[in-house]
Scaffold this active site. Structure first.
Site, PDB file in Angstrom:
ATOM      1  CE  LYS A  66      -4.025  -2.256   2.035  1.00 61.28           C
ATOM      2  NZ  LYS A  66      -5.045  -2.273   3.079  1.00 61.28           N
ATOM      3  CG  ASP A 102      -8.328  -0.363   3.572  1.00 67.37           C
ATOM      4  OD1 ASP A 102      -9.035  -1.172   2.943  1.00 67.37           O
ATOM      5  OD2 ASP A 102      -7.088  -0.445   3.629  1.00 67.37           O
TER       6      ASP A 102
HETATM    7  P1  NAP Z   1       0.314  -3.888   9.902  1.00 69.84           P
HETATM    8  O1  NAP Z   1       0.598  -2.582   9.249  1.00 69.84           O
HETATM    9  O2  NAP Z   1       1.240  -5.030   9.706  1.00 69.84           O
HETATM   10  O3  NAP Z   1       0.142  -3.599  11.495  1.00 69.84           O
HETATM   11  C1  NAP Z   1       0.005  -4.662  12.357  1.00 69.84           C
HETATM   12  C2  NAP Z   1      -0.289  -4.140  13.789  1.00 69.84           C
HETATM   13  O4  NAP Z   1      -0.600  -5.282  14.577  1.00 69.84           O
HETATM   14  C3  NAP Z   1       0.884  -3.436  14.452  1.00 69.84           C
HETATM   15  O5  NAP Z   1       0.382  -2.310  15.145  1.00 69.84           O
HETATM   16  C4  NAP Z   1       1.416  -4.501  15.429  1.00 69.84           C
HETATM   17  O6  NAP Z   1       1.978  -3.971  16.617  1.00 69.84           O
HETATM   18  C5  NAP Z   1       0.139  -5.221  15.786  1.00 69.84           C
HETATM   19  N1  NAP Z   1       0.375  -6.600  16.251  1.00 69.84           N
HETATM   20  C6  NAP Z   1       0.787  -7.666  15.509  1.00 69.84           C
HETATM   21  N2  NAP Z   1       0.846  -8.772  16.286  1.00 69.84           N
HETATM   22  C7  NAP Z   1       0.470  -8.390  17.536  1.00 69.84           C
HETATM   23  C8  NAP Z   1       0.333  -9.075  18.772  1.00 69.84           C
HETATM   24  N3  NAP Z   1       0.583 -10.382  18.877  1.00 69.84           N
HETATM   25  N4  NAP Z   1      -0.088  -8.382  19.853  1.00 69.84           N
HETATM   26  C9  NAP Z   1      -0.358  -7.051  19.761  1.00 69.84           C
HETATM   27  N5  NAP Z   1      -0.239  -6.345  18.611  1.00 69.84           N
HETATM   28  C10 NAP Z   1       0.159  -7.007  17.508  1.00 69.84           C
HETATM   29  O7  NAP Z   1      -1.115  -4.438   9.442  1.00 69.84           O
HETATM   30  P2  NAP Z   1      -2.371  -3.595   8.900  1.00 69.84           P
HETATM   31  O8  NAP Z   1      -2.256  -3.358   7.448  1.00 69.84           O
HETATM   32  O9  NAP Z   1      -2.552  -2.404   9.783  1.00 69.84           O
HETATM   33  O10 NAP Z   1      -3.566  -4.643   9.088  1.00 69.84           O
HETATM   34  C11 NAP Z   1      -4.035  -4.996  10.373  1.00 69.84           C
HETATM   35  C12 NAP Z   1      -5.145  -6.029  10.258  1.00 69.84           C
HETATM   36  O11 NAP Z   1      -6.300  -5.466   9.610  1.00 69.84           O
HETATM   37  C13 NAP Z   1      -4.744  -7.249   9.411  1.00 69.84           C
HETATM   38  O12 NAP Z   1      -5.238  -8.396  10.071  1.00 69.84           O
HETATM   39  C14 NAP Z   1      -5.455  -7.028   8.100  1.00 69.84           C
HETATM   40  O13 NAP Z   1      -5.745  -8.232   7.452  1.00 69.84           O
HETATM   41  C15 NAP Z   1      -6.725  -6.316   8.569  1.00 69.84           C
HETATM   42  N6  NAP Z   1      -7.392  -5.491   7.540  1.00 69.84           N
HETATM   43  C16 NAP Z   1      -8.674  -5.802   7.206  1.00 69.84           C
HETATM   44  C17 NAP Z   1      -9.344  -5.031   6.260  1.00 69.84           C
HETATM   45  C18 NAP Z   1     -10.765  -5.375   5.906  1.00 69.84           C
HETATM   46  O14 NAP Z   1     -11.254  -4.903   4.864  1.00 69.84           O
HETATM   47  N7  NAP Z   1     -11.476  -6.142   6.721  1.00 69.84           N
HETATM   48  C19 NAP Z   1      -8.711  -3.935   5.642  1.00 69.84           C
HETATM   49  C20 NAP Z   1      -7.387  -3.631   6.012  1.00 69.84           C
HETATM   50  C21 NAP Z   1      -6.748  -4.431   6.969  1.00 69.84           C
HETATM   51  P3  NAP Z   1       3.514  -3.436  16.672  1.00 69.84           P
HETATM   52  O15 NAP Z   1       3.467  -2.062  16.066  1.00 69.84           O
HETATM   53  O16 NAP Z   1       3.842  -3.423  18.109  1.00 69.84           O
HETATM   54  O17 NAP Z   1       4.317  -4.422  15.861  1.00 69.84           O
END
Ligand code: NAP
Length: 274
Positions: A66, A102
């Site tokens: 992205k 999103d």
């Molecule tokens: P990202 O940029 O990789 O961010 C991941 C976040 O999760 C970070 O803040 C990380 O914390 C935290 N994290 C990961 N493992 C963790 C754990 N065990 N305990 C606590 N915090 C944890 O991912 P993203 O793009 O923001 O996406 C996040 C989620 O939203 C994903 O599951 C994605 O599939 C979902 N999503 C869904 C949609 C939809 O349309 N439904 C759209 C977009 C995203 P740290 O900063 O401490 O590493």
């Protein structure tokens, strides 16, 4: 002539976007084909441009591209600028327009599908990654009472608050960053799990009394009951997954590309039954 679109990511093979857009096209009578492109981790730009040069009209962009999509775009919508990331590209007249749908997807799912009022509510966002950046502006424009960003790595939550400084005014009690431990004693009406923890079947360490009476627990992961959803149900909240957000963000992309807004409810129902 059929117009071509695709979702590009890595991994991408399990994406529901082709099924969603095929259904939108059928329902609205639009002549489009929608596929998937698995781009190498170091090959997003080349793959996206090859698709465009082969007469592709637009792309949905998913993890981990992205930010690269932002750099590829010649122009950026207000939503993309606020998020600093692009999940929808439109190829038109030799230019590449970048959008981010999103956040609109989450706001529409909360309001239109789930009947959840955001105005005046206390909102907790867990996580500080791309998904949180994407949803902040549309959420703040709904005038919540306050937004708290909780993240395992506090500095990243602080960075989110800084990025949206100019939009603080939309939340009457402001936007702030906290560790999970510092949530003790606070209660929220809307709790969104925007971490990727659910994918690994773990959940951030939330206090059991985090949910205000009647609270909604929103899990961005879709298609299964996660630990967070189970925790929320056990502690008195209504738990929902992110399927509605996925379909709503797809509908917004479809509208950007085709100028036609497809009905989302039948597609959400269809995918839930599948
Ligand atoms: P990202 O940029 O990789 O961010 C991941 C976040 O999760 C970070 O803040 C990380 O914390 C935290 N994290 C990961 N493992 C963790 C754990 N065990 N305990 C606590 N915090 C944890 O991912 P993203 O793009 O923001 O996406 C996040 C989620 O939203 C994903 O599951 C994605 O599939 C979902 N999503 C869904 C949609 C939809 O349309 N439904 C759209 C977009 C995203 P740290 O900063 O401490 O590493």
């Amino acid at each position: 002539m059929t117009d071509h679109y695709a979702v590009i990511g890595n991994p991408v093979e399990h994406s529901l976007s082709p099924a969603i857009h095929a259904e939108f096209a059928r329902a609205t009578g639009q002549d489009i084909a929608y596929g998937t492109i698995l781009a190498p981790l170091d090959g997003f730009r080349a793959a996206a441009l090859a698709f465009r040069n082969g007469a592709g009209r637009g792309l949905n962009v998913t993890l981990p591209f992205k930010q690269e999509a932002w750099r590829l775009a010649d122009t950026h919508s207000a939503g993309a600028r606020a998020a600093g990331a692009v999940n929808t590209l439109k190829f038109e007249d030799g230019r590449i327009a970048g959008h981010n749908t999103d956040g609109v997807g989450l706001a529409r799912d909360l309001k239109d599908n789930l009947g959840c009022t955001i105005r005046g509510r206390r909102v907790l966002l867990m996580g500080a990654g791309g998904a949180v950046y994407g949803v902040m502006e549309p959420l703040l424009r709904e005038l919540p009472q306050l937004v708290v960003i909780a993240n395992r790595t506090l500095e990243k939550a602080v960075a989110v608050v800084g990025h949206f400084e100019a939009l603080q005014k939309f939340a009457s009690h402001g936007v702030s960053a906290r560790t999970y431990a510092a949530l003790a004693g606070s209660r929220f009406d809307i709790v969104v799990n925007a971490t990727s923890a659910g994918l690994a079947d773990v959940m951030p360490p939330l206090p059991r009394d985090i949910f205000a009476p009647g609270a909604l627990a929103y899990e961005m992961v879709y298609g299964r009951q996660t630990l967070f959803m189970r925790f929320a149900t056990e502690n008195g909240a209504r738990a929902v997954d992110g399927l509605g957000m996925l379909v709503e963000q797809a509908a917004e992309s479809f509208f950007i590309w085709r100028g036609v807004r497809p009905a989302t409810r039948p597609v959400i129902d269809m995918l839930r039954k599948a």
